[in-house]
Design a protein around this motif. Structure first.
Motif, mmCIF file in Angstrom:
data_model
loop_
_atom_site.group_PDB
_atom_site.id
_atom_site.type_symbol
_atom_site.label_atom_id
_atom_site.label_comp_id
_atom_site.label_asym_id
_atom_site.label_seq_id
_atom_site.Cartn_x
_atom_site.Cartn_y
_atom_site.Cartn_z
ATOM 1 N N LYS A 1 5.122 11.260 -2.622
ATOM 2 C CA LYS A 1 4.478 9.942 -2.740
ATOM 3 C C LYS A 1 3.421 9.733 -1.639
ATOM 4 C CE LYS A 1 8.483 7.813 -2.397
ATOM 5 N NZ LYS A 1 9.331 8.995 -2.183
ATOM 6 N N SER A 2 3.839 9.980 -0.399
ATOM 7 C CA SER A 2 2.880 9.789 0.702
ATOM 8 C C SER A 2 1.739 10.799 0.607
ATOM 9 C CB SER A 2 3.575 9.945 2.055
ATOM 10 O OG SER A 2 4.537 8.939 2.218
ATOM 11 N N THR A 3 2.070 11.978 0.147
ATOM 12 C CA THR A 3 1.032 12.999 -0.009
ATOM 13 C C THR A 3 -0.024 12.527 -1.014
ATOM 14 O OG1 THR A 3 2.647 14.710 0.466
ATOM 15 C CG2 THR A 3 0.612 15.414 -0.603
ATOM 16 N N PHE B 1 -0.160 2.435 5.835
ATOM 17 C CA PHE B 1 0.568 3.654 6.184
ATOM 18 C C PHE B 1 2.083 3.451 6.240
ATOM 19 C CE2 PHE B 1 -3.664 4.642 7.517
ATOM 20 C CZ PHE B 1 -3.775 6.025 7.407
ATOM 21 N N GLN B 2 2.793 4.497 5.812
ATOM 22 C CA GLN B 2 4.252 4.483 5.934
ATOM 23 C C GLN B 2 4.640 4.483 7.422
ATOM 24 O OE1 GLN B 2 6.204 7.716 3.883
ATOM 25 N NE2 GLN B 2 8.255 6.970 4.349
ATOM 26 N N TYR B 3 3.893 5.273 8.219
ATOM 27 C CA TYR B 3 4.157 5.324 9.659
ATOM 28 C C TYR B 3 2.867 5.021 10.419
ATOM 29 C CZ TYR B 3 8.172 7.906 7.857
ATOM 30 O OH TYR B 3 9.289 8.272 7.163
ATOM 31 N N LEU C 1 -0.041 0.784 -0.806
ATOM 32 C CA LEU C 1 0.898 0.393 0.239
ATOM 33 C C LEU C 1 2.075 1.343 0.217
ATOM 34 C CD1 LEU C 1 0.733 -3.464 -0.308
ATOM 35 C CD2 LEU C 1 -0.567 -2.045 1.288
ATOM 36 N N ASP C 2 2.136 2.175 1.263
ATOM 37 C CA ASP C 2 3.157 3.216 1.300
ATOM 38 C C ASP C 2 4.399 2.710 2.031
ATOM 39 O OD1 ASP C 2 4.591 5.536 1.229
ATOM 40 O OD2 ASP C 2 3.111 6.765 2.292
ATOM 41 N N GLU C 3 5.387 2.323 1.288
ATOM 42 C CA GLU C 3 6.653 1.817 1.843
ATOM 43 C C GLU C 3 6.440 0.724 2.871
ATOM 44 O OE1 GLU C 3 9.864 4.375 2.604
ATOM 45 O OE2 GLU C 3 9.173 5.946 1.247
ATOM 46 N N THR C 4 5.531 -0.169 2.561
ATOM 47 C CA THR C 4 5.274 -1.279 3.469
ATOM 48 C C THR C 4 6.504 -2.179 3.569
ATOM 49 O OG1 THR C 4 2.977 -1.143 2.827
ATOM 50 C CG2 THR C 4 3.617 -3.125 3.962
HETATM 51 MG MG LIG Z 1 6.489 8.840 2.119
#
Ligand SMILES: [Mg+2]
Ligand SMILES: Nc1ncnc2c1ncn2[C@@H]1O[C@H](COP(=O)(O)OP(=O)(O)OP(=O)(O)O)[C@@H](O)[C@H]1O
Lengths: 482, 252
Positions: free
Chosen positions: B40-42, B84-86, B169-172
């Motif tokens: 997913k993040s990729t 970003f997730q992180y 929105l990555d795991e916001t």
């Molecule tokens: Mg991810």
């Protein structure tokens, strides 16, 4: 992928010098080489008092017994001191009272450099004493200063008008016996600046001097002396850039600061001399001896420097904390890129009781450069309750640059407390991508991150100087990406 | 607005996205769910133009442009925003300074004058209210010493400031308390317009209680193996991923 990052960083950091140009002004110069005759020529040219010539000759004789130091973490081809030219001055006699009298070509040069010798800057509260090729050519706001009894003029002028002050203070902080380059400077120094703040006076203006190297093959030997009498205050700024040249240019300056009881001196430098091309060819060699003494009780001196230029830098602005309760500070940002080499740092010598010193050093190395911090903290037997805090951080861009830290401690008193912290970090690909993703390009991202990293030091600079310094940091790491 | 066709992407020769298709139209909200490590993040990074990933196959068009031709900063200026997730820390750079730089870069790209200090401050106050973030936060260095929740809120604040066309929105929602979750959802909903679109990557159905998605996709092993409406999210919450994996056709 790591290779990719490095490639990007390489492109970004492979910047070209933005302020390189060369102005042709007819020179009035000494023939190359260094003998007692050269020194007599310089002294005569400048119509110096007898004591000055004697001082020079003593320094020269001492210098002849010395060998160039080799301990610094820098390498450069050996300098043939007999090939250098030790005196050059713009042909038209200086000593202008009015800016209109100054050579227009010279003014144009200043304009290109963005040197604010104009009304605007003066209104902003800066008196400018511009030094070009060793001779002072312009002064503003002298009146305001004179009213307060502040003396701010070229070293040569001071020798004519205030020889007793020079005789009394010159060489007391940095004696000509101090080191190879100090001896050389003492023998052949061409000009520089003198500032004297009388007792109880808070200098109403930031004093600033712009240095520049412009003559082919001419070593530049500046000399600055600042004397702050009891209870006085002054903020002094020094800044410079230099034109692109093929020959290596030697710069060996001396700065001496004396702060008496309850006096405070802030000395800020933004240094951007020609660093040489990408191969490191042709840049300035900057071998400087800067030292201040907190002579009186409760006095304070701080050095703040932003160093981005020069091919080789060898510079340790130091402080002798002699008065009880005196304070010394050293805030430094040193950037090296391409093949630049910097060996810089400070010495804090605690002699008085309850003396305090702070060292904040931020090194930034890019390209294949080498950046070393070298610092000495020494507390003497009598320095009861002396304290030092040192923080030395290094930031690496890419994996071909080097950062080194050489902290030396010499604690002679059991009640003194000395703390040292050091970190090394890299700009991460995560940080860069975060910026890119917000629409900031690679150059902007590096500029932002580097300025953030150096913030603690930049915030110590006088406001307008800080703005210039921020631009300079970005520019010196900027490249042709885009 | 965004059309991904047969996308394959890898890092250091390791394929992470393989044969992925996705179409997002203006005004839509898409949710992407899927087990850890499914890519997913990729996918988000590849859309945003992160060069650490190699695109080996396929096309991405965005607003009629070949997105793969554009560097990351241009994609951002064209209106793509990644939460970003992180989120990473940038010491010494205040959020205000960071955002001002970002906004003015974007304006320059669009041929607009930079915002003056006063205009910028006004905009910032407005958006701070909108996403309900603490006033002091914008004076602090980007993400430095922020709590997990503060980092996520800061991403939403930046999204509000930049007014993207396409927000990913990555795991916001991860690591947010229930109040913060509502704030984030409120922010997303307020910024929703007929001409923009949002992709929310999440593990939890609860976010989708506040942000109603038009589509829910399951990403597994670098591909979208199932798509549906919001009920799919409810089903996943109840049953987990195993049944979808079994249903999924092997290969493409
Ligand atoms: Mg991810
Ligand atoms: N820089 C990298 N180097 C090597 N492998 C990577 C890298 N980045 C991602 N991967 C791998 O790619 C796969 C997909 O990672 P990704 O972060 O896209 O998953 P995700 O679906 O976002 O997972 P999560 O739900 O845990 O956030 C994982 O196996 C991960 O280890």
């Amino acid at each position: 992928m790591k290779d990719d990052d490095n490639k990007i960083l390489q492109e970004v950091t492979g910047s070209d010098y933005k302020y390189g140009f060369y102005t042709d002004i007819e020179m009035d110069q000494a023939p190359p080489g260094l003998t007692e005759d050269t020194i007599r020529f310089i002294s005569a040219k400048k119509n110096e008092p007898e004591f000055m010539l004697e001082f020079r000759l003593k320094a020269f004789r001492h210098w002849q017994t010395l060998k160039e130091p080799e301990w610094a973490h820098v390498e450069y081809p050996s300098i043939n001191y007999q090939d250098l030219i030790y005196y050059s001055a713009p042909r038209k006699k200086p000593k202008y009272d009015n800016i209109d009298e100054v050579d227009p070509e010279l003014l144009e040069t200043f304009e290109k450099l963005g040197i604010p010798l104009d009304e605007q800057k003066s209104l902003a509260g800066v008196a400018v004493d511009a030094v070009m090729d060793s001779v002072s050519v312009g002064s503003t706001f002298k009146k305001t200063l004179e009213e307060q009894g502040v003396i701010f003029c070229s070293f040569s002028e001071a020798l004519q008008k205030h020889p007793e002050l020079i005789k009394k203070h010159m060489g007391t902080v940095v004696p000509y016996t101090d080191n190879f380059f100090a001896a050389l400077n003492s023998a052949v120094f061409s000009d520089g600046s003198f500032a004297y703040i009388p007792k109880g006076v808070k200098c109403p203006l930031e004093l600033s001097t712009y240095f520049r190297i412009n003559a082919a093959n001419t070593g530049q030997f500046e000399r600055t002396l600042i004397v702050a009498e009891e209870g006085s205050y002054v903020s002094y700024m020094e800044g410079c850039t230099a034109p692109i040249r093929d020959e290596n240019q030697l710069h060996a300056a001396i700065v001496e600061i004396i702060a008496h009881k309850d006096a405070e001196v802030k000395y800020s430098t933004v240094q951007n001399w020609w660093p040489g091309d990408k191969e490191g060819k042709g840049g300035v060699y900057n071998f400087v001896t800067k030292r201040g003494i907190c002579e009186g009780d409760n006095s304070k001196i701080s050095w703040t420097q932003v160093e981005t230029g020069s091919a080789v830098t060898w510079k340790y602005p130091s402080l002798i904390l002699k008065g009880d309760n005196s304070t010394g500070e050293f805030y430094s940002v040193a950037v090296t890129n391409n093949k630049q080499q910097a060996d810089t740092g400070t010495k804090m010598i605690h002699l008085g009781k309850n003396t305090r010193s702070t060292i904040i050093s931020k090194g930034i190395s890019a390209g294949q450069s080498n950046n070393s911090y070298r610092g000495l903290v020494k507390t003497s037997k009598k320095a009861e309750n002396a304290r030092n805090f040192s923080q030395c951080d290094s930031l690496l861009l890419g994996d071909q640059s080097g950062a080194h830290t050489f902290p030396y401690l010499d604690v002679g008193n059991r009640t003194s407390i000395v703390e040292h912290e050091a970190t090394t970090s890299k700009i991460s690909e995560d940080q860069l991508f975060y910026c890119l993703q917000r629409g900031i390009d690679m150059e902007g991202a590096i500029g932002l991150i580097v300025n953030g990293y150096a913030k603690e030091v930049l915030s110590k600079l006088p406001m307008e100087f800080a703005v210039e310094a921020q631009k300079l940091l970005s520019v010196s790491l900027e490249g042709s990406v885009g | 607005m965004l059309n991904i066709k047969n996308l394959s992407a890898s890092i250091n020769g390791k394929t992470i996205i393989s044969g992925l298709n996705l179409e997002v139209k203006e005004g839509e909200v898409h949710a992407i769910m899927g087990p850890n490590g499914s890519g997913k993040s990729t996918l988000a990074s590849v859309i945003a133009g992160r060069e650490t990933f190699d695109v080996d196959e396929g096309t991405i068009t965005y607003m009629g442009k070949n997105l793969l031709d554009l560097p990351a900063e241009t994609r951002a200026r064209e209106g793509i925003f990644l939460g970003f997730q992180y989120p990473v820390e940038i010491p010494g750079v205040s959020i205000a300074n960071f955002m001002r730089t970002a906004i003015n870069e974007k304006r320059k790209y669009l041929g607009l004058e930079p915002l003056t200090g006063a205009e910028f401050l006004k905009l910032m106050e407005e958006k701070k209210k909108m996403v309900d973030i603490q006033s002091k936060l914008t004076n602090r260095s980007v993400n430095e010493g922020f709590s997990g929740g503060e980092k996520k809120k800061n991403e939403i604040f930046q999204m509000a400031m930049l007014e993207p066309r396409l927000a990913i929105l990555d795991e916001t929602d991860s690591g947010l308390d229930i109040d913060a979750l509502k704030v984030v959802a409120k922010g997303v909903n307020k910024l929703r317009r007929p001409d923009n679109a949002t992709i929310v990557i999440t593990h939890y159905q609860r976010l989708l209680d506040y942000i109603t998605p038009d589509f829910v996709h399951v990403l597994y092993d670098g591909r979208i193996i199932k798509s549906g409406d919001k009920n799919l999210a409810l089903e996943l919450e109840k049953k987990g991923y195993d049944w979808v994996k079994k249903e999924a056709p092997a290969g493409v």
